[in-house]
Scaffold this active site. Structure first.
Site, mmCIF file in Angstrom:
data_model
loop_
_atom_site.group_PDB
_atom_site.id
_atom_site.type_symbol
_atom_site.label_atom_id
_atom_site.label_comp_id
_atom_site.label_asym_id
_atom_site.label_seq_id
_atom_site.Cartn_x
_atom_site.Cartn_y
_atom_site.Cartn_z
ATOM 1 N N ASP A 30 0.862 -1.189 0.000
ATOM 2 C CA ASP A 30 0.000 0.000 0.000
ATOM 3 C C ASP A 30 0.897 1.237 0.000
ATOM 4 O O ASP A 30 1.698 1.428 0.926
ATOM 5 C CB ASP A 30 -0.898 -0.010 1.236
ATOM 6 C CG ASP A 30 -2.111 0.900 1.094
ATOM 7 O OD1 ASP A 30 -2.189 1.623 0.087
ATOM 8 O OD2 ASP A 30 -2.965 0.879 1.988
ATOM 9 N N ASP A 124 -2.945 2.688 -6.035
ATOM 10 C CA ASP A 124 -1.922 2.754 -4.990
ATOM 11 C C ASP A 124 -1.805 1.510 -4.115
ATOM 12 O O ASP A 124 -1.116 1.554 -3.098
ATOM 13 C CB ASP A 124 -2.163 3.976 -4.104
ATOM 14 C CG ASP A 124 -3.515 3.941 -3.397
ATOM 15 O OD1 ASP A 124 -4.368 3.114 -3.785
ATOM 16 O OD2 ASP A 124 -3.709 4.734 -2.470
ATOM 17 N N GLU A 125 -2.439 0.410 -4.481
ATOM 18 C CA GLU A 125 -2.270 -0.800 -3.671
ATOM 19 C C GLU A 125 -2.469 -2.052 -4.510
ATOM 20 O O GLU A 125 -3.159 -2.035 -5.529
ATOM 21 C CB GLU A 125 -3.237 -0.803 -2.481
ATOM 22 C CG GLU A 125 -4.699 -0.795 -2.861
ATOM 23 C CD GLU A 125 -5.615 -0.913 -1.642
ATOM 24 O OE1 GLU A 125 -5.304 -1.694 -0.717
ATOM 25 O OE2 GLU A 125 -6.652 -0.222 -1.632
#
Length: 419
Positions: A30, A124-125
């Protein structure tokens, strides 16, 4: 490299970066305050200052906040007006999804250098299955350290990594490792890690579900795990009860699915003041189509169905869609279709929000694209691809959405300015 020893609950050595990672082949990576971190990366003078990314108008919503801003209570999904009240000294920036998409693709390439089993959840993860990577790169915790080091050195960004035996546990680990940390949850100690947590830590437990569970005296994951089935069903319903009971005992059989593909790509805007001027609506649809088209091409996708979303001043929301004869990734075609949908809708009352979305996506390289009868051999797609290349070199602000319009269209949407 930051808090690689990050631990939950006061530094419990059972759940550190050096804990036993046997059988913990799932990683959840993350990125830390991703949008804000990308902005700080290209504006080094902002380092150490509170930075908030999101809608900057009175109806805007926070998309990302740096950890300096979070110390003032600023959080994602918070109204920007509330964030300004909590942290008036922060730097407030509008989002630049082109820059975030480019940064995300670079980070995902690092993940795929380690394993092909990467399941992105958002920009973003992502989940990674590193079972097959151990022979080349070592045990899972070592792979996590390698990924964190490469992201920091190559992208000048930080990430937090959870290492565990399942997706659910790995994601909990990354949450408790933030920011800039690494946490291993040993397979043999999952329940020791999980059971003291609040019920809100479980996937599927939102604010309302957590309140319902607490009314029945179920406050921790242990409480929920040991609750009679009938009590749990009365609290949250039969389907949720079965799901939460499994998670409370650390059971999550889902594997990493690298074939995850976005079902749609689009953009929308909430106006600071309700709008009824057709020219302003037209300009907004043009800008939204430009954003969506850029994201489509960056993702290597084309779509068949253009959808228009309209929200009125009283929050009524309607949508209209039209399926194209040929898949496309051009903003010009999206704009033309969205504008035709708007004209057919002819709402005749002020609107609060408009959005443009492309649905029915497929990989561009696997989808034949036909020329419209009488259309030039090289046209809008080539022009927009050239604009993408120029934006990558000089910045998106150099190539505005007005470049998608013919001279006649430009006269229609641009209001005259006074000297």
């Amino acid at each position: 490299m930051g808090r690689s020893q990050s631990l939950p609950r006061g530094g419990d050595p059972r759940f550190g970066a050096d804990a036993d990672d046997t059988g913990c082949t799932i990683l959840h990576v993350d990125m830390d305050a991703f949008y804000a971190s990308v902005e700080v990366r290209r504006r080094p003078e902002l380092r150490g200052r509170p930075v908030v990314v999101g809608g900057v108008g009175p109806r805007g919503v926070v998309s990302s906040a740096s950890y300096e801003a979070r110390q003032y209570g600023v959080r994602s999904a918070m109204p920007t007006s509330r964030a300004r009240a909590l942290c008036p000294g922060a730097v407030y920036l509008p989002p630049d999804f082109t820059a975030y998409t480019e940064a995300s693709r670079a980070v995902m390439r690092i993940f795929r250098d380690v394993t092909p089993l990467v399941e992105p959840l958002s920009l973003d993860e992502a989940f990674l299955d590193v079972a097959g990577a151990r022979r080349l790169f070592g045990p899972p915790a070592a792979i996590a350290r390698l990924i964190r080091r490469r992201v920091a050195e190559e992208q000048r960004l930080t990430c937090s990594v959870g290492v565990g035996p399942s997706k659910f546990v790995a994601k909990l680990g990354s949450t408790r490792a933030k920011p800039d940390g690494l946490l291993v949850v040993p397979a043999a100690r999952v329940l020791e890690f999980l059971h003291p947590l609040p019920v809100s830590a479980l996937w599927g437990v939102g604010e309302r579900s957590a309140d319902a569970l607490r009314r029945f005296g179920l406050r921790t994951v242990r409480d929920l795990a040991e609750a009679p089935a009938g009590l749990l069903r009365r609290a949250v319903g039969e389907a949720s009860a079965a799901h939460l009971h499994e998670l409370a005992w650390g059971r999550d059989p889902r594997g990493v699915s690298p074939e995850h593909v976005e079902k749609s790509i689009g953009a929308e805007v909430t106006f600071d003041i309700d709008v009824s001027d057709p020219d302003e609506i037209r300009r907004s649809l043009l800008a939204l189509a430009d954003k969506a088209g850029t994201r489509l091409r960056a993702a290597g996708q084309v779509g068949r169905t253009v959808s228009l979303k309209v929200r009125f001043a009283d929050f009524r929301t309607i949508s209209r869609s039209r399926t194209l004869a040929v898949p496309t990734d051009t903003a010009r075609e999206m704009f033309d279709t969205a504008w035709a949908l708007w004209e057919a809708l002819a709402p005749g009352e002020p609107v609060r929000l408009v959005g443009v979305r492309m649905e029915g996506l497929a990989p561009a390289g696997e989808t034949p694209q036909q020329l419209t009868l009488g259309a030039p051999e090289r046209g809008w797609r080539e022009a927009e691809a050239a604009a993408d290349a120029a934006a990558a070199r000089f910045g998106r602000s150099v190539i505005g959405p007005a470049s998608l319009l013919s001279r006649r269209d430009t006269r229609q949407v641009e209001k005259p300015t006074r000297p």
